[in-house]
Design a protein around this motif. Structure first.
Motif, PDB file in Angstrom:
ATOM      1  N   UNK A   1       0.848  -1.197   0.000  1.00 44.98           N
ATOM      2  CA  UNK A   1       0.000   0.000   0.000  1.00 44.98           C
ATOM      3  C   UNK A   1       0.883   1.247   0.000  1.00 44.98           C
ATOM      4  N   UNK A   2       0.434   2.258  -0.729  1.00 46.85           N
ATOM      5  CA  UNK A   2       1.120   3.543  -0.711  1.00 46.85           C
ATOM      6  C   UNK A   2       0.195   4.583  -0.095  1.00 46.85           C
ATOM      7  N   UNK A   3       0.749   5.727   0.275  1.00 48.60           N
ATOM      8  CA  UNK A   3      -0.011   6.727   1.011  1.00 48.60           C
ATOM      9  C   UNK A   3       0.002   8.050   0.265  1.00 48.60           C
ATOM     10  N   UNK A   4      -1.140   8.726   0.259  1.00 47.03           N
ATOM     11  CA  UNK A   4      -1.257  10.050  -0.336  1.00 47.03           C
ATOM     12  C   UNK A   4      -1.745  11.014   0.734  1.00 47.03           C
ATOM     13  N   UNK A   5      -0.925  12.014   1.026  1.00 48.01           N
ATOM     14  CA  UNK A   5      -1.275  13.047   2.003  1.00 48.01           C
ATOM     15  C   UNK A   5      -1.216  14.399   1.327  1.00 48.01           C
ATOM     16  N   UNK A   6      -2.355  15.139   1.375  1.00 48.33           N
ATOM     17  CA  UNK A   6      -2.441  16.434   0.711  1.00 48.33           C
ATOM     18  C   UNK A   6      -1.976  16.318  -0.743  1.00 48.33           C
ATOM     19  N   UNK A   7      -2.433  15.277  -1.429  1.00 51.74           N
ATOM     20  CA  UNK A   7      -2.181  15.025  -2.842  1.00 51.74           C
ATOM     21  C   UNK A   7      -0.706  14.766  -3.155  1.00 51.74           C
ATOM     22  N   UNK A   8       0.041  14.387  -2.175  1.00 51.61           N
ATOM     23  CA  UNK A   8       1.450  14.040  -2.382  1.00 51.61           C
ATOM     24  C   UNK A   8       1.649  12.549  -2.072  1.00 51.61           C
ATOM     25  N   UNK A   9       2.184  11.847  -3.066  1.00 50.52           N
ATOM     26  CA  UNK A   9       2.388  10.405  -2.923  1.00 50.52           C
ATOM     27  C   UNK A   9       3.873  10.113  -2.779  1.00 50.52           C
ATOM     28  N   UNK A  10       4.197   9.306  -1.779  1.00 54.20           N
ATOM     29  CA  UNK A  10       5.561   8.853  -1.560  1.00 54.20           C
ATOM     30  C   UNK A  10       5.595   7.340  -1.708  1.00 54.20           C
ATOM     31  N   UNK A  11       6.375   6.801  -2.626  1.00 53.89           N
ATOM     32  CA  UNK A  11       6.447   5.357  -2.831  1.00 53.89           C
ATOM     33  C   UNK A  11       7.733   4.816  -2.221  1.00 53.89           C
ATOM     34  N   UNK A  12       7.731   3.590  -1.761  1.00 53.32           N
ATOM     35  CA  UNK A  12       8.949   2.988  -1.210  1.00 53.32           C
ATOM     36  C   UNK A  12       9.950   2.701  -2.322  1.00 53.32           C
ATOM     37  N   UNK A  13      11.226   2.577  -1.978  1.00 52.10           N
ATOM     38  CA  UNK A  13      12.245   2.249  -2.994  1.00 52.10           C
ATOM     39  C   UNK A  13      11.903   0.933  -3.691  1.00 52.10           C
ATOM     40  N   UNK A  14      12.075   0.917  -5.009  1.00 52.94           N
ATOM     41  CA  UNK A  14      11.805  -0.303  -5.768  1.00 52.94           C
ATOM     42  C   UNK A  14      10.336  -0.665  -5.851  1.00 52.94           C
ATOM     43  N   UNK A  15       9.458   0.332  -5.764  1.00 54.80           N
ATOM     44  CA  UNK A  15       8.010   0.061  -5.798  1.00 54.80           C
ATOM     45  C   UNK A  15       7.641  -0.651  -7.101  1.00 54.80           C
ATOM     46  N   UNK A  16       6.952  -1.776  -6.973  1.00 50.95           N
ATOM     47  CA  UNK A  16       6.616  -2.597  -8.135  1.00 50.95           C
ATOM     48  C   UNK A  16       5.139  -2.957  -8.133  1.00 50.95           C
TER      49      UNK A  16
END
Length: 215
Positions: free
Chosen positions: A1-16
């Motif tokens: 799962x990824x997270x979006x806060x205030x329309x900003x998405x941060x993905x983990x390294x190597x997101x697949x």
């Protein structure tokens, strides 16, 4: 799962997202802080080709079950969440996901014929191999490919006496014995009665439909 806060998405390294050709085994899940009412889609781009993934909301999580069409090629996918609420449209930042290569050996083989076409072909073959034949009740017998048997039809046999049909020059079909007889051929030598088969009739007269002619 990824997270979006205030329309900003941060993905983990190597997101697949999985492997090329994976189908309905991986979910794209985005947890958000959005109020109710927002509809979210993910716009996807790879090598100039674009796609849209519709997300469904359950509580605070938007998700989509990914299909093989969404993961058609390996490589890096650029992705962006697009949300709508009435007339409002808002986008997240771009984020990236990797789809790993698959061997996909099945692509090297031709696809099988769809089953319904195979069934149609089998039915036509059965009917072709079992042409209509005279019945004993004055109607034609028609082959039923479902039951594998001849069934009486409503199509009447040609009128005429003697129980036979002339199907060619000097050839007579006896409906009682299902034999072809050579008739009125003065120079014929040898046995003048032959067992009737579909092949024999077709070879002799070219088309089984000529049986519809009268004596």
């Amino acid at each position: 799962m990824i997270y979006m806060t205030d329309w900003n998405i941060c993905t983990p390294p190597g997101f697949s997202l999985g492997f090329e050709g994976d189908n309905e085994v991986t979910s794209l899940e985005i947890s958000t802080d959005l109020p109710e009412g927002w509809d979210l889609k993910v716009d996807v781009e790879k090598d100039g080709q674009k796609n849209i993934i519709q997300l469904s909301r359950d509580g605070e999580v938007y998700s989509a079950l990914l299909t093989a069409a969404m993961l058609a090629d390996d490589g890096t996918y650029a992705m962006q969440v697009r949300g709508t609420l009435g007339d409002q449209v808002r986008h997240s930042n771009l984020f990236y996901a990797t789809v790993f290569n698959s061997i996909n050996a099945v692509d090297a083989f031709p696809p099988p014929l769809p089953s319904e076409f195979e069934q149609m072909e089998d039915r036509l073959t059965d009917i072709n191999n079992n042409p209509p034949k005279p019945g004993t009740n004055g109607t034609w017998l028609i082959f039923n490919p479902d039951s594998g048997e001849y069934e009486e039809s409503d199509i009447p046999l040609p009128e005429g006496g003697g129980g036979g049909y002339r199907i060619g020059h000097g050839l007579l079909l006896d409906r009682e014995t299902n034999t072809l007889s050579v008739n009125a051929v003065s120079d014929f030598e040898g046995d003048n009665t032959l067992p009737i088969t579909a092949a024999a009739v077709q070879d002799t007269v070219g088309n089984i439909e000529i049986l519809l002619g009268t004596i």
